[in-house]
Design an enzyme around this catalytic site. Structure first.
Site, PDB file in Angstrom:
ATOM      1  NE  ARG A  42     -11.499  -6.876  -1.154  1.00  0.00           N
ATOM      2  CZ  ARG A  42     -10.543  -6.385  -1.922  1.00  0.00           C
ATOM      3  NH1 ARG A  42     -10.034  -7.117  -2.901  1.00  0.00           N
ATOM      4  NH2 ARG A  42     -10.075  -5.171  -1.733  1.00  0.00           N
ATOM      5  CG  ASP A  57      -2.022  -1.007   1.178  1.00  0.00           C
ATOM      6  OD1 ASP A  57      -2.368  -1.435   0.065  1.00  0.00           O
ATOM      7  OD2 ASP A  57      -2.519  -1.390   2.252  1.00  0.00           O
TER       8      ASP A  57
END
Length: 313
Positions: A159, A88
């Protein structure tokens, strides 16, 4: 003694991996890990990326969405250390801040998740594959151009719930996150990172501090040199390719004895074009590993030209 305040995102995965780092730090400081919350308390910081769940990251401004608020807190002195998923973090360092330790890496591969199928090769023609990653989209379309890519974002639990609800037939997630959260039973198979390179730094964590605070003994002990060298090479490629969510870029490095092997690839969004480089390096150090990544990245960038950027920013 003063407490060592650790900044982290508040997702279940972020807290799980930061908690692991927290206990490691406390133990390396000579304290009982059971005292972790007293010695090195966690400070949860919500990032812009956490608040946006319905768009690709590029549509909201890029990868720094997951680090900026935490880095700002570090610069202000609100926290003393920050823990990030290395993938990230943008390639460029923030002035005044430094990565002080790269702990040992988890599994860097992508995991294939499905309720019915074992491998991406097994799912039927026209099936829906869930991912929000341009890299994963391009790599899977290179293998299975018949697939329909469905944008799936959210934390790991969200998810997995979307998969169960039938929003897609299969999805790809980072194996490291599933392993850290004790969810590896959902993994049906792995994507071979030597064929479809993972995101640069995937599976690795970065511990960040103010540059003036570098040198603590626990930082040296927490640091894992083979992981550091591998991600140096991968992030060199990331930097050269100016990779972001606008580009489908993977880089995967391994260390075997005194040899570092690096595989870098970039792809068109539809997976039809792949630009790849592979090379090995003996007796790597931080500079030579990074330079290898930079060089392979530059070679790909020159070869791909303007086709490298897949989504306008």
């Amino acid at each position: 003694m003063s407490k060592l305040k650790i900044g982290t995102r508040g997702s279940k995965l972020a807290l799980t991996q930061c908690g692991w780092v927290q206990r490691q730090i406390v133990a390396l400081m000579g304290f009982d890990p059971a005292q972790a919350d007293d010695i090195a308390p966690l400070t949860i910081i919500t990032t812009q990326g956490d608040r946006i769940q319905d768009r690709r990251l590029i549509e909201a401004g890029g990868k720094q969405l997951f680090t900026k608020e935490i880095e700002d807190a570090l610069l202000r002195g609100d926290v003393d250390v920050a823990v990030h998923s290395l993938k990230d973090m943008p390639a460029a360092e923030i002035p005044g801040l430094s990565v002080c330790a790269i702990p040992v890496r988890e599994d860097p591969r992508d995991a294939f998740i499905s309720l019915k199928y074992e491998r991406v090769e097994d799912i039927p023609a026209g099936a829906r594959l869930g991912t929000a990653s341009l890299r994963r989209q391009a790599q899977m379309l290179s293998l299975r151009p018949d697939l329909e890519i469905v944008m799936i974002r959210g934390n790991v639990d969200t998810r997995l719930a979307k998969l169960t609800a039938g929003d897609c037939d299969a999805m790809l997630l980072a194996a490291a996150g599933l392993n850290r959260m004790g969810l590896s039973q959902h993994i049906r198979s792995f994507i071979d990172a030597d064929i479809h390179a993972s995101a640069p730094g995937q599976g690795a964590l970065a511990v960040q501090c103010r540059s003036d605070d570098l040198g603590a003994d626990w930082m040296r002990k927490l640091h894992h040199e083979p992981t550091f060298l591998a991600v140096q090479a991968e992030r060199g490629a990331l930097e050269a390719l100016e990779a972001s969510c606008r580009t489908a870029v993977g880089a995967y490095a391994t260390i075997d004895g005194d040899t570092l092997s690096l595989f870098v690839e970039a792809l068109s969004a539809d997976g039809r074009t792949r630009w790849q480089r592979r090379e090995t390096l003996t007796h790597p150090n931080a500079l030579s590993a990074r330079n290898l990544g930079l060089r392979l990245g530059v070679e790909i960038k020159v070869e791909a030209g303007p086709d490298l950027i897949q989504i306008g920013g």
